[in-house]
Design a protein around this motif. Structure first.
Motif, short mmCIF file in Angstrom:
data_model
loop_
_atom_site.label_atom_id
_atom_site.label_comp_id
_atom_site.label_asym_id
_atom_site.label_seq_id
_atom_site.Cartn_x
_atom_site.Cartn_y
_atom_site.Cartn_z
N ARG A 34 12.34 114.37 23.66
CA ARG A 34 13.38 115.01 22.85
C ARG A 34 14.75 114.36 23.01
O ARG A 34 15.62 114.52 22.16
CB ARG A 34 13.50 116.50 23.19
CG ARG A 34 14.08 116.78 24.55
CD ARG A 34 14.26 118.28 24.82
NE ARG A 34 15.34 118.86 24.06
CZ ARG A 34 16.63 118.80 24.43
NH1 ARG A 34 17.00 118.12 25.51
NH2 ARG A 34 17.54 119.39 23.70
N GLN A 35 14.96 113.63 24.11
CA GLN A 35 16.26 113.02 24.36
C GLN A 35 16.30 111.64 23.72
O GLN A 35 15.64 110.72 24.19
CB GLN A 35 16.51 112.91 25.86
CG GLN A 35 17.95 112.60 26.24
CD GLN A 35 18.90 113.68 25.78
OE1 GLN A 35 19.51 113.56 24.72
NE2 GLN A 35 19.02 114.73 26.53
N ARG A 206 31.42 111.46 21.10
CA ARG A 206 31.60 112.43 20.02
C ARG A 206 30.25 112.82 19.44
O ARG A 206 29.30 112.04 19.46
CB ARG A 206 32.50 111.84 18.93
CG ARG A 206 33.97 111.82 19.31
CD ARG A 206 34.77 111.04 18.30
NE ARG A 206 34.48 109.61 18.39
CZ ARG A 206 35.04 108.69 17.61
NH1 ARG A 206 35.89 109.06 16.66
NH2 ARG A 206 34.74 107.42 17.76
N PHE A 207 30.18 114.02 18.93
CA PHE A 207 28.95 114.49 18.30
C PHE A 207 29.33 115.34 17.09
O PHE A 207 30.49 115.74 16.91
CB PHE A 207 28.09 115.29 19.28
CG PHE A 207 28.76 116.52 19.85
CD1 PHE A 207 28.62 117.75 19.24
CD2 PHE A 207 29.56 116.44 20.99
CE1 PHE A 207 29.24 118.89 19.74
CE2 PHE A 207 30.18 117.57 21.51
CZ PHE A 207 30.02 118.79 20.89
N ARG A 208 28.34 115.61 16.25
CA ARG A 208 28.59 116.39 15.04
C ARG A 208 28.11 117.82 15.22
O ARG A 208 27.17 118.09 15.97
CB ARG A 208 27.89 115.74 13.85
CG ARG A 208 28.52 114.42 13.43
CD ARG A 208 27.70 113.72 12.37
NE ARG A 208 26.37 113.37 12.88
CZ ARG A 208 25.31 113.15 12.11
NH1 ARG A 208 25.41 113.27 10.79
NH2 ARG A 208 24.16 112.81 12.64
N ARG A 209 28.78 118.71 14.51
CA ARG A 209 28.42 120.13 14.54
C ARG A 209 28.30 120.63 13.09
O ARG A 209 29.22 120.45 12.29
CB ARG A 209 29.47 120.95 15.29
CG ARG A 209 29.13 122.45 15.36
CD ARG A 209 30.27 123.22 16.03
NE ARG A 209 30.37 122.89 17.44
CZ ARG A 209 31.53 122.68 18.08
NH1 ARG A 209 32.67 122.73 17.41
NH2 ARG A 209 31.54 122.40 19.37
N LEU A 210 27.16 121.23 12.79
CA LEU A 210 26.89 121.75 11.45
C LEU A 210 26.82 123.27 11.52
O LEU A 210 26.11 123.82 12.35
CB LEU A 210 25.58 121.17 10.93
CG LEU A 210 25.06 121.66 9.57
CD1 LEU A 210 25.99 121.21 8.45
CD2 LEU A 210 23.64 121.15 9.33
N ARG A 211 27.56 123.94 10.63
CA ARG A 211 27.55 125.41 10.56
C ARG A 211 27.14 125.83 9.15
O ARG A 211 27.65 125.29 8.16
CB ARG A 211 28.93 125.99 10.86
CG ARG A 211 29.54 125.61 12.21
CD ARG A 211 30.96 126.16 12.31
NE ARG A 211 31.69 125.66 13.45
CZ ARG A 211 31.76 126.27 14.63
NH1 ARG A 211 31.13 127.43 14.79
NH2 ARG A 211 32.46 125.76 15.62
N GLU A 282 24.65 118.11 17.50
CA GLU A 282 23.88 116.87 17.57
C GLU A 282 23.49 116.52 19.01
O GLU A 282 24.27 116.68 19.94
CB GLU A 282 24.73 115.73 16.98
CG GLU A 282 24.03 114.40 16.86
CD GLU A 282 24.90 113.37 16.18
OE1 GLU A 282 24.34 112.38 15.66
OE2 GLU A 282 26.14 113.55 16.13
N LEU A 283 22.26 116.03 19.17
CA LEU A 283 21.80 115.49 20.44
C LEU A 283 22.04 113.98 20.43
O LEU A 283 21.72 113.30 19.45
CB LEU A 283 20.29 115.77 20.65
CG LEU A 283 19.90 117.22 20.88
CD1 LEU A 283 18.39 117.36 20.86
CD2 LEU A 283 20.46 117.73 22.19
#
Length: 284
Positions: A34-35, A206-211, A282-283
């Motif tokens: 998964r990583q 940095r990572f993304r975040r979806l709402r 995001e992973l």
């Protein structure tokens, strides 16, 4: 705009991965981890060595295939076949060979004097993305074997690599998410200013975040999918979300391989209709 696509059952997790020529220390089996930072790396770029055959052990329903954090260049191509014999001689689905990187800039939106052939990224910009190749199948197929052919012989790295392979069913809600959805770049870097005025940055990835909110679903659909998604994955399991499956130009921007960032209730807001709020991070 097509309804959001959510994949939360990955048949690769329990599968056997073979074929190709892969590093002993970075084996092809890492695609089932998964990583995505735990990569699988080929020993070279010859197409005979950059093949993956996945045996699910039994016939499984597949609607969606994705390759996460790959290093294929804009010259790279891939092909997905699904079938019930190991040689995939008579596949149930054959995508054919196609570009692994889609056109990313609609004509005319670049800066004045800037030209991207075919609307594609230049090589330096490609490196700033957690590259993800996406293939959604219009009609799901039930197959035991998946074959992935990767082709990028002129890759300057001298090898091909990827961090995660996703293959499984997907939920496409009968009612799309509500307006007000958002996607953001999250930067948790720490910034400090010295007494002398200098700025020091403790940079973090940095990572993304979806709402988004899915609303007005009937009870059976909400509990069969949203309830099961959180029951199976919780906040630690990986999922894949494509905000708009029809938008191939921006798919890499609004598609997230990640995990639920918070738990949220299923709400019966009106007679016979249910809603739930999702936050996916995001992973890396």
């Amino acid at each position: 705009m097509a309804s959001i696509l959510i994949s939360y059952r990955n048949h690769v997790d329990g599968a056997t991965l073979t074929d190709g020529a892969w590093s002993a220390t970075l084996p092809v089996s890492n695609l089932a981890d998964r990583q995505p930072s735990r990569i699988a790396r080929s020993l070279g770029t010859h197409p005979a060595g950059t093949v993956v055959t996945v045996d699910f052990g039994e016939r499984q329903l597949v609607r969606f295939v994705a390759l996460i954090h790959h290093n294929l260049t804009q010259s790279g191509r891939w092909r997905i076949r699904l079938g019930n014999t190991p040689d995939l001689a008579d596949p149930l689905h054959d995508s054919g060979n196609f570009d692994i990187w889609p056109a990313a800039f609609p004509f005319g939106v670049g800066a004045w004097g800037e030209f991207n052939w075919g609307g594609r990224f230049d090589p330096d910009e490609v490196e700033t993305y957690g590259a993800q190749a996406i293939h959604a199948i219009d009609q799901p197929v039930r197959a035991r074997y998946l074959r992935l052919d990767l082709a990028d012989e002129i890759n300057p790295a001298g090898y091909l690599q990827a961090g995660r392979l996703v293959a499984g069913p997907a939920w496409q809600p009968s009612v799309n998410f509500q307006y007000g959805w958002s996607i953001e770049q999250v930067d948790e870097s720490e910034i400090k200013r010295s007494r002398g005025g200098q700025v020091f940055v403790n940079a973090r990835p940095r990572f993304r975040r979806l709402r988004f909110v899915i609303d007005h679903l009937e009870k059976d659909e909400m509990f069969a999918h949203a309830y099961e998604l959180e029951r199976l994955k919780g906040k630690g399991g990986d999922i894949m979300v494509i905000a708009d499956p029809d938008d191939r130009t921006h798919a890499h921007r609004h598609t997230i391989y990640g995990a639920l960032a918070e738990s949220a209730p299923i709400i019966n807001g009106q007679p016979g209709r249910y809603s739930r709020r999702f936050v996916v991070e995001e992973l890396l």
